[in-house]
Design an enzyme around this catalytic site. Structure first.
Site, mmCIF file in Angstrom:
data_model
loop_
_atom_site.group_PDB
_atom_site.id
_atom_site.type_symbol
_atom_site.label_atom_id
_atom_site.label_comp_id
_atom_site.label_asym_id
_atom_site.label_seq_id
_atom_site.Cartn_x
_atom_site.Cartn_y
_atom_site.Cartn_z
ATOM 1 N N GLU A 54 0.869 -1.171 0.000
ATOM 2 C CA GLU A 54 0.000 0.000 0.000
ATOM 3 C C GLU A 54 0.910 1.227 0.000
ATOM 4 O OE1 GLU A 54 -3.813 1.516 2.625
ATOM 5 O OE2 GLU A 54 -2.097 0.634 3.678
ATOM 6 N N GLU A 67 -8.689 12.360 1.934
ATOM 7 C CA GLU A 67 -9.211 11.620 3.069
ATOM 8 C C GLU A 67 -9.189 12.474 4.320
ATOM 9 O OE1 GLU A 67 -6.607 8.259 4.338
ATOM 10 O OE2 GLU A 67 -5.637 8.680 2.413
#
Length: 221
Positions: free
Chosen positions: A117, A208
């Site tokens: 990730e 985010e």
């Protein structure tokens, strides 16, 4: 949050649900406010997730554009890009990003084999994601120095289900909300420190937030 480890716990919860495959992929209209899911909007892949708290409105616009407005939001992440991504893409993004509290604007994605990730953080609110992490190096790209970090997640959600995997980070020192990101510069710098990527999965420009408020209007190309 006041510790990098606690931030990562939040990231894992966000990213895991974000990255989990869904059956909601559909071609949406030119401009549409949507609920959580993944799909295609005007030729771009999108992914949007929130934790169920009220106060987040994510809207796909024309082309590579999207907007997010949030207030006391809990956890959310959303954005547009490509599925799959590539290791040499120059990603252009422009617009406005106005966070109040803990929030991030980044290039975000995954690879497989190895399962990785990754984040190229372009801007953030009140919390620096490098806090408490061990710095491996730095790379100069696109008008700024980025600091490079690696962290590990153990038995956390991922694009292949619960797994243990590494996270790679580049964190830009000079914040910006518009510009170009030469991803190859970051990936090559990471590789020089032993941080290799596998087969690319999705790659998006993501906004985010974590229990914060703000607004963003971003166009990706």
């Amino acid at each position: 949050m006041v510790a990098f480890t606690s931030l990562l716990a939040g990231f894992a919860a966000i990213a895991g649900v974000l990255s989990a495959p869904t059956e909601s992929s559909v071609e949406v209209e030119k401009r549409q406010t949507i609920g959580p899911g993944t799909g295609y909007s005007n030729g771009y892949y999108y992914s949007y997730w929130n934790d169920g708290h009220a106060g987040v409105t994510y809207t796909n616009g024309g082309g590579g554009s999207f907007t997010v407005n949030w207030s006391n939001s809990g956890n959310f992440v959303g954005g547009k890009g490509w599925q799959p991504g590539t290791k040499n893409k120059v990603i252009n993004f422009s617009g406005s990003y106005n966070p109040n509290g803990n929030s991030y604007l980044s290039i975000y994605g995954w690879s497989r084999n190895p399962l990785i990730e990754y984040y190229i953080v372009e801007n953030f609110g009140t919390y620096n994601p490098s806090t408490g992490a061990t710095k491996l190096g730095e790379v100069t790209s696109d008008g700024s120095v980025y600091d490079i970090y690696r962290t590990q997640r153990v038995n956390q959600p991922s694009i292949i289900g619960t797994a243990t995997f590494y996270q790679y980070w580049s964190v830009r020192r000079n914040h910006r909300s518009s510009g170009s990101v030469n991803t190859a510069n970051h990936f090559n710098a990471w590789a020089s420190h032993g941080l290799t990527l596998g087969t690319m999965d999705y790659q998006i420009v993501a906004v985010e937030g974590y229990f914060s408020s703000g607004s963003a209007s971003i166009t990706v190309s």
